[in-house]
Scaffold this active site. Structure first.
Site, PDB file in Angstrom:
ATOM      1  N   LYS A  38       0.823  -1.275  -0.010  1.00 19.01           N
ATOM      2  CA  LYS A  38       0.077  -0.081   0.075  1.00 19.01           C
ATOM      3  C   LYS A  38       0.766   1.244   0.064  1.00 19.01           C
ATOM      4  O   LYS A  38       2.086   1.165   0.411  1.00 19.01           O
ATOM      5  CB  LYS A  38      -0.724   0.130   1.263  1.00 19.01           C
ATOM      6  CG  LYS A  38      -1.806  -0.917   1.251  1.00 19.01           C
ATOM      7  CD  LYS A  38      -2.661  -0.941   2.653  1.00 19.01           C
ATOM      8  CE  LYS A  38      -3.996  -1.717   2.543  1.00 19.01           C
ATOM      9  NZ  LYS A  38      -4.829  -1.527   1.626  1.00 19.01           N
ATOM     10  N   ARG A  98     -10.372 -11.561   1.808  1.00 21.09           N
ATOM     11  CA  ARG A  98     -11.230 -12.552   1.008  1.00 21.09           C
ATOM     12  C   ARG A  98     -10.516 -14.067   1.187  1.00 21.09           C
ATOM     13  O   ARG A  98     -11.065 -14.687   1.227  1.00 21.09           O
ATOM     14  CB  ARG A  98     -11.638 -12.270  -0.439  1.00 21.09           C
ATOM     15  CG  ARG A  98     -10.510 -11.966  -1.256  1.00 21.09           C
ATOM     16  CD  ARG A  98     -11.117 -11.255  -2.507  1.00 21.09           C
ATOM     17  NE  ARG A  98     -11.103  -9.621  -2.340  1.00 21.09           N
ATOM     18  CZ  ARG A  98     -11.314  -8.714  -3.321  1.00 21.09           C
ATOM     19  NH1 ARG A  98     -11.743  -9.256  -4.196  1.00 21.09           N
ATOM     20  NH2 ARG A  98     -11.418  -7.639  -2.809  1.00 21.09           N
TER      21      ARG A  98
END
Ligand code: BES
Ligand code: MN
Ligand code: ZN
Length: 503
Positions: free
Chosen positions: A286, A360
């Site tokens: 990130k 996920r």
């Protein structure tokens, strides 16, 4: 803070008694554009019309969320009386009740009062009962007094002298109000736990710390904790979960916490919480700005543990199981790389196109694991997608479910508590965005409808039971000057379980 309940009837005599009650601070609601009524009227009489004169001068206008603290008024038995604006009576709503409660909590706390009689639940809230108003008041007070000081080197002075709050309710409501106050405290404790876990830095709140928290809850509330370490996770073939943990030196933990409040053969509700204790993005790292806030990427786990605490403290007659896959998402020599293909516990293969879509990847194996409990329903909670903040901002949690009935239950629980959710689709038409040239599916579906494709990914692992997914990316914590965890969606989840117990 100590909460208790006392009966005062709403007759003239009852209000006169209340007007005479001894307390550091009497908290009184007043409507806007309305003549003084009830307790305010009784206080006006003993103060020889002081309040009527203040209303006339516009100093007491009942505007929603306004507060006016009066000290040592001649004729009154209390050192302080706090008037709280409830807004217009014809617009009075659960929302305005909560806003008034929050304002009242701030004003009482800012005073030197150490105890208060809180009469706001006497104002009839449309479509809600007194018990609701008592529970909502407890939550407003607990929220206002919450502080996170664990990491400060020196003890900080308390932010309030307030120690004791007594709720004044009608005699007929006393029993329900007592239960509601206890439930409010249980939910408040669950929220405080969720906030503490969220606010703790990533170097303290590691996967092992979450596991220890579950063990502690199990000890304190007679829950069963099964904690699986790396070896056992491997034995279960959770290749997707493990692919996220590979880049970190912190061992992943798979936490199962069981509350058995219902009959042994009653199917449990399973709550699954994303427990990424720090999300650097992994190899798909990130950008630096605001990266510290990715310590909050375990807020799904925190809310699930907080809900377990609340449910156990309330003693709900229901079986509930919490599952928390906990790991860091870090870059490293052994970290999963974009393009790697991993095999989930379900046997389905996943091409990891972006290692930052890790939530996920850990949830899918937890959802497969949940099958063994033959659950009545499974609800997963996750700070899953930045796209959810774009879609719904910081107001509503994103709700996804193929089951209208389950979705409606969760939406209703959100409305009851003010911890609201908004439903978004999980439709087949979005599934094609997850196509992979090399595996059964990709772990990302591109920019369009990013929250929906994340939910669609999860849905592929939930065919065996009723399932809903809550994306709390926008609601679990606040940024900026008020940076801190919110404790959401503990109220929504707990209310959902309260409603399940009752049905
Ligand atoms: N934990 C983040 C989601 C997130 C980001 C929550 C910012 C709250 C604030 C999640 O693991 C993530 O990184 N999601 C990616 C998915 C993308 C790579 C498909 C995102 O939202 O950018
Ligand atoms: Mn991520
Ligand atoms: Zn994440």
């Amino acid at each position: 803070m100590d909460f208790s309940t006392k009966a005062f009837d709403s007759t003239k005599a009852g209000q006169a008694g209340l007007a005479n009650a001894k307390t550091d601070c009497l908290v009184v609601g007043v409507f806007e554009q309305q003549p003084l009524a009830g307790l305010a009227k009784a206080l006006d009489v003993v103060s020889k019309g002081l309040l009527a004169r203040m209303v006339k001068r516009g100093e007491l206008d009942g505007k929603l969320g306004s507060t006016l603290m009066l000290h040592e008024v001649a004729g009154w038995s209390q050192a302080r009386v706090l008037f709280v604006g409830l807004g217009r009576e014809d617009q009075f709503s659960p929302k305005s009740f909560n806003e008034a409660s929050r304002a009242a909590a701030r004003a009482v706390m800012a005073s030197r009062a150490s105890d208060a009689i809180w009469t706001l639940p006497q104002a009839a809230v449309p479509k809600r009962d007194t018990a609701w108003a008592v529970c909502a008041s407890v939550l407003a007070l607990r929220d206002a007094t919450y502080r996170f000081t664990q990491m400060k080197s020196k003890a900080e002075p308390a932010n309030t002298a307030l120690r004791k709050v007594i709720f004044a309710v009608a005699p007929d409501d006393l029993k329900a109000a007592r239960v509601a106050a206890r439930r409010g405290e249980a939910i408040g404790n669950g929220m405080a736990l969720a906030k503490d876990l969220g606010n703790l830095p990533g170097n303290v709140c590691t996967p092992s710390y979450l596991a220890d928290t579950a063990r502690k809850l199990a000890r304190e509330f007679k829950l069963k904790a099964d904690i699986l370490g790396p070896k056992q996770i491997e034995a279960l073939k959770m290749g997707s979960f493990l692919s996220v943990a590979r880049g970190s030196v912190e061992p992943p933990q798979f936490i199962v916490l069981k509350y058995e409040g219902g009959p042994a053969k009653q199917a449990p509700i399973v709550l699954v919480g994303k427990g990424v204790t720090f999300d650097s993005g992994g190899i798909s790292i990130k950008p630096g700005e605001g990266m510290d806030e990715m310590k909050y990427d375990m807020c799904g786990a925190a809310s699930v543990l907080g809900t377990m605490r609340a449910v156990a403290e309330m003693g709900l007659k229901l079986n509930v199981i919490a599952i928390v896959p906990a790991t860091e998402n870090m870059p490293g020599g052994r970290a999963t790389k974009p393009g790697d293909v991993v095999t989930s516990m379900s046997g389905q293969t996943i091409e990891v196109l972006n290692t930052d879509a890790e939530g996920r990847l850990i949830l899918c194996d937890a959802l497969t694991y949940a099958e063994r409990f033959k659950p009545a329903a499974v609800v997963d909670v996750a700070t899953l997608t930045g796209a959810c903040i774009i879609a719904l901002g910081h107001v509503n949690t994103g709700l996804f479910s193929k089951s209208d009935a389950l979705a409606d239950e969760l939406l209703a629980a959100g409305r009851t508590t003010g911890d609201t959710a908004w439903r978004l689709p999980v439709e087949e038409a979005y599934q094609e965005q997850l196509k992979s040239n090399f595996a059964d599916m990709a772990n990302i579906g591109g920019r369009p409808a990013g929250s929906v494709t994340a939910a669609c990914f999860l849905s592929r692992f939930t065919e065996k039971y009723e399932w809903a997914h809550l994306d709390i990316a926008g609601t679990a914590w606040k940024s900026g000057a008020a940076k801190g965890a919110t404790g959401r969606p503990v109220p929504l989840l707990t209310q959902f379980l309260i409603d399940r117990e009752a049905r």
